[in-house]
Design a protein around this motif. Structure first.
Motif, PDB file in Angstrom:
ATOM      1  N   LYS A   1       0.837  -1.208   0.000  1.00 33.21           N
ATOM      2  CA  LYS A   1       0.000   0.000   0.000  1.00 33.21           C
ATOM      3  C   LYS A   1       0.866   1.249   0.000  1.00 33.21           C
ATOM      4  CE  LYS A   1      -4.147  -1.901   2.137  1.00 33.21           C
ATOM      5  NZ  LYS A   1      -5.021  -1.903   3.318  1.00 33.21           N
ATOM      6  N   LEU A   2       1.950   1.227   0.775  1.00 30.10           N
ATOM      7  CA  LEU A   2       2.868   2.360   0.821  1.00 30.10           C
ATOM      8  C   LEU A   2       3.529   2.566  -0.530  1.00 30.10           C
ATOM      9  CD1 LEU A   2       4.235   4.537   2.541  1.00 30.10           C
ATOM     10  CD2 LEU A   2       5.986   2.843   3.110  1.00 30.10           C
ATOM     11  N   LYS A   3       3.929   1.470  -1.187  1.00 30.93           N
ATOM     12  CA  LYS A   3       4.514   1.583  -2.525  1.00 30.93           C
ATOM     13  C   LYS A   3       3.503   2.162  -3.509  1.00 30.93           C
ATOM     14  CE  LYS A   3       8.096  -1.897  -2.439  1.00 30.93           C
ATOM     15  NZ  LYS A   3       9.187  -1.764  -3.347  1.00 30.93           N
ATOM     16  N   ARG A   4       2.240   1.751  -3.390  1.00 36.54           N
ATOM     17  CA  ARG A   4       1.201   2.264  -4.283  1.00 36.54           C
ATOM     18  C   ARG A   4       1.014   3.768  -4.085  1.00 36.54           C
ATOM     19  NH1 ARG A   4      -2.774   0.634  -8.083  1.00 36.54           N
ATOM     20  NH2 ARG A   4      -3.701   2.611  -8.624  1.00 36.54           N
ATOM     21  N   VAL A   5       1.012   4.222  -2.842  1.00 38.61           N
ATOM     22  CA  VAL A   5       0.868   5.654  -2.551  1.00 38.61           C
ATOM     23  C   VAL A   5       2.037   6.430  -3.143  1.00 38.61           C
ATOM     24  CG1 VAL A   5       0.867   7.361  -0.688  1.00 38.61           C
ATOM     25  CG2 VAL A   5      -0.566   5.327  -0.514  1.00 38.61           C
ATOM     26  N   ARG A   6       3.248   5.901  -2.981  1.00 41.19           N
ATOM     27  CA  ARG A   6       4.427   6.568  -3.545  1.00 41.19           C
ATOM     28  C   ARG A   6       4.352   6.599  -5.073  1.00 41.19           C
ATOM     29  NH1 ARG A   6       8.816   3.429  -0.040  1.00 41.19           N
ATOM     30  NH2 ARG A   6       8.525   4.522   1.937  1.00 41.19           N
TER      31      ARG A   6
ATOM     32  N   THR B   1       4.113   8.837 -12.334  1.00 41.86           N
ATOM     33  CA  THR B   1       5.008   8.346 -13.372  1.00 41.86           C
ATOM     34  C   THR B   1       4.304   8.194 -14.715  1.00 41.86           C
ATOM     35  OG1 THR B   1       6.214   7.148 -11.691  1.00 41.86           O
ATOM     36  CG2 THR B   1       6.613   6.489 -13.950  1.00 41.86           C
ATOM     37  N   LEU B   2       3.144   7.578 -14.722  1.00 39.54           N
ATOM     38  CA  LEU B   2       2.457   7.326 -15.987  1.00 39.54           C
ATOM     39  C   LEU B   2       2.054   8.604 -16.716  1.00 39.54           C
ATOM     40  CD1 LEU B   2       0.351   4.182 -15.036  1.00 39.54           C
ATOM     41  CD2 LEU B   2       2.431   4.291 -16.379  1.00 39.54           C
ATOM     42  N   PRO B   3       1.465   9.603 -16.035  1.00 38.50           N
ATOM     43  CA  PRO B   3       1.143  10.831 -16.760  1.00 38.50           C
ATOM     44  C   PRO B   3       2.372  11.543 -17.330  1.00 38.50           C
ATOM     45  CG  PRO B   3      -0.151  10.725 -14.756  1.00 38.50           C
ATOM     46  CD  PRO B   3       0.845   9.591 -14.705  1.00 38.50           C
ATOM     47  N   THR B   4       3.504  11.473 -16.644  1.00 45.63           N
ATOM     48  CA  THR B   4       4.699  12.129 -17.180  1.00 45.63           C
ATOM     49  C   THR B   4       5.211  11.411 -18.423  1.00 45.63           C
ATOM     50  OG1 THR B   4       6.135  10.869 -15.694  1.00 45.63           O
ATOM     51  CG2 THR B   4       5.449  13.068 -14.956  1.00 45.63           C
ATOM     52  N   LEU B   5       4.879  10.147 -18.567  1.00 51.25           N
ATOM     53  CA  LEU B   5       5.274   9.391 -19.758  1.00 51.25           C
ATOM     54  C   LEU B   5       4.230   9.473 -20.867  1.00 51.25           C
ATOM     55  CD1 LEU B   5       6.721   6.192 -18.058  1.00 51.25           C
ATOM     56  CD2 LEU B   5       7.993   8.082 -19.073  1.00 51.25           C
ATOM     57  N   GLY B   6       3.145  10.210 -20.625  1.00 51.56           N
ATOM     58  CA  GLY B   6       2.129  10.387 -21.651  1.00 51.56           C
ATOM     59  C   GLY B   6       0.940   9.470 -21.522  1.00 51.56           C
ATOM     60  N   PHE B   7       0.890   8.632 -20.482  1.00 53.58           N
ATOM     61  CA  PHE B   7      -0.244   7.738 -20.264  1.00 53.58           C
ATOM     62  C   PHE B   7      -1.183   8.386 -19.268  1.00 53.58           C
ATOM     63  CE2 PHE B   7       3.316   4.959 -21.341  1.00 53.58           C
ATOM     64  CZ  PHE B   7       2.780   4.265 -22.395  1.00 53.58           C
ATOM     65  N   VAL B   8      -2.348   8.771 -19.736  1.00 49.38           N
ATOM     66  CA  VAL B   8      -3.325   9.389 -18.846  1.00 49.38           C
ATOM     67  C   VAL B   8      -4.634   8.609 -18.941  1.00 49.38           C
ATOM     68  CG1 VAL B   8      -2.343  11.692 -18.906  1.00 49.38           C
ATOM     69  CG2 VAL B   8      -3.973  11.052 -20.636  1.00 49.38           C
ATOM     70  N   PRO B   9      -5.334   8.493 -17.822  1.00 48.11           N
ATOM     71  CA  PRO B   9      -6.618   7.792 -17.896  1.00 48.11           C
ATOM     72  C   PRO B   9      -7.620   8.612 -18.706  1.00 48.11           C
ATOM     73  CG  PRO B   9      -6.288   8.733 -15.714  1.00 48.11           C
ATOM     74  CD  PRO B   9      -5.020   8.945 -16.485  1.00 48.11           C
ATOM     75  N   ILE B  10      -8.449   7.930 -19.458  1.00 48.71           N
ATOM     76  CA  ILE B  10      -9.436   8.610 -20.289  1.00 48.71           C
ATOM     77  C   ILE B  10     -10.694   8.805 -19.453  1.00 48.71           C
ATOM     78  CG2 ILE B  10     -10.832   8.433 -22.371  1.00 48.71           C
ATOM     79  CD1 ILE B  10      -8.606   6.801 -23.618  1.00 48.71           C
ATOM     80  N   ASP B  11     -11.242  10.012 -19.512  1.00 55.10           N
ATOM     81  CA  ASP B  11     -12.449  10.326 -18.764  1.00 55.10           C
ATOM     82  C   ASP B  11     -13.625   9.517 -19.284  1.00 55.10           C
ATOM     83  OD1 ASP B  11     -11.114  12.198 -17.228  1.00 55.10           O
ATOM     84  OD2 ASP B  11     -11.599  13.855 -18.590  1.00 55.10           O
ATOM     85  N   LYS B  12     -14.555   9.207 -18.386  1.00 55.12           N
ATOM     86  CA  LYS B  12     -15.735   8.428 -18.758  1.00 55.12           C
ATOM     87  C   LYS B  12     -16.577   9.110 -19.835  1.00 55.12           C
ATOM     88  CE  LYS B  12     -19.618   5.920 -17.027  1.00 55.12           C
ATOM     89  NZ  LYS B  12     -19.972   4.908 -16.130  1.00 55.12           N
ATOM     90  N   PRO B  13     -16.790  10.441 -19.783  1.00 56.55           N
ATOM     91  CA  PRO B  13     -17.578  11.061 -20.863  1.00 56.55           C
ATOM     92  C   PRO B  13     -16.941  10.911 -22.241  1.00 56.55           C
ATOM     93  CG  PRO B  13     -17.409  12.556 -19.000  1.00 56.55           C
ATOM     94  CD  PRO B  13     -16.509  11.394 -18.717  1.00 56.55           C
ATOM     95  N   ILE B  14     -15.632  10.863 -22.302  1.00 51.50           N
ATOM     96  CA  ILE B  14     -14.943  10.698 -23.587  1.00 51.50           C
ATOM     97  C   ILE B  14     -15.221   9.305 -24.147  1.00 51.50           C
ATOM     98  CG2 ILE B  14     -12.667  10.549 -24.669  1.00 51.50           C
ATOM     99  CD1 ILE B  14     -11.768  12.772 -22.739  1.00 51.50           C
ATOM    100  N   ILE B  15     -15.143   8.299 -23.292  1.00 53.97           N
ATOM    101  CA  ILE B  15     -15.430   6.923 -23.718  1.00 53.97           C
ATOM    102  C   ILE B  15     -16.902   6.790 -24.116  1.00 53.97           C
ATOM    103  CG2 ILE B  15     -15.526   4.505 -22.958  1.00 53.97           C
ATOM    104  CD1 ILE B  15     -12.712   5.458 -23.346  1.00 53.97           C
ATOM    105  N   THR B  16     -17.777   7.390 -23.324  1.00 55.67           N
ATOM    106  CA  THR B  16     -19.213   7.334 -23.628  1.00 55.67           C
ATOM    107  C   THR B  16     -19.496   7.974 -24.980  1.00 55.67           C
ATOM    108  OG1 THR B  16     -19.718   7.425 -21.271  1.00 55.67           O
ATOM    109  CG2 THR B  16     -21.516   7.944 -22.780  1.00 55.67           C
TER     110      THR B  16
END
Length: 189
Positions: free
Chosen positions: A40-45, A51-66
């Motif tokens: 859990k501590l590793k997940r929080v860190r 890391t993922l957003p700085t590499l260009g991976f961002v979660p897609i918002d639900k309205p965009i998928i809809t």
């Protein structure tokens, strides 16, 4: 632990560096015991480091998928080629958004994925979901169901097969198309 070390050393080439590294690993213990709190501590860190957003991976918002699914549904309903999403619909929507709502709205609409492959996947997902719903309804139906098969050949010598299923759902009788297939009779049987 000694037996494990011998097996690993037999598989690896016996160079002094490899053998020394394997002996250190075997002494340390190949598997370290970790608690749930450590993970859990590793997940929080990890989440805090973003890391993922700085590499260009961002979660897609639900309205965009809809929105993407809604456009795919309209394309499938009209029977249009899947490429119409990226070649006509998206450019038209971006122009309208820019003219009527401004650049910010255009940028937001540009995030909606409408490529040929995306539209195909969305249509396949919807088709699979509908089929799963029909099968679940058939299983839950309190009575038996009936199947109707219809085959016809049109003037261009194209055979078309369709399979209907009728069943009871609640207080009504439902009829759904389960299968549609075509075969050109000129290609040979």
């Amino acid at each position: 632990m000694h037996a494990l070390q011998c097996q690993v050393e037999q598989l690896q080439p016996s160079t002094s560096k490899t053998t020394g590294t394997l002996k250190k690993t075997a002494r340390r213990g190949a598997v370290e015991r970790r608690t749930l709190d450590e993970f859990k501590l590793k997940r929080v860190r990890f989440d805090a480091s973003a890391t993922l957003p700085t590499l260009g991976f961002v979660p897609i918002d639900k309205p965009i998928i809809t929105a993407s699914y809604e456009v795919a549904y309209l394309i499938a309903k009209q029977g249009k080629p899947h490429t119409v999403g990226e070649t006509l619909i998206k450019p038209a929507a971006l122009k309208m958004a820019n003219i009527m709502l401004g650049k910010a709205a255009e940028n937001k609409l540009s995030l909606v994925p409408l490529s040929n492959d995306t539209i195909r996947c969305r249509i396949d997902d919807m088709s699979d979901d509908i089929l799963a719903q029909v099968v679940a309804d058939l299983v839950a139906s309190p009575t038996k169901f009936s199947l109707q098969l219809d085959e016809t050949t049109d003037v261009s010598n194209l055979s078309q097969l369709i399979l209907f299923v009728r069943y009871v759902k609640g207080d009504e009788i439902k009829e759904d198309s389960v299968l549609q297939a075509s075969h050109n009779n000129d290609e040979g049987s």
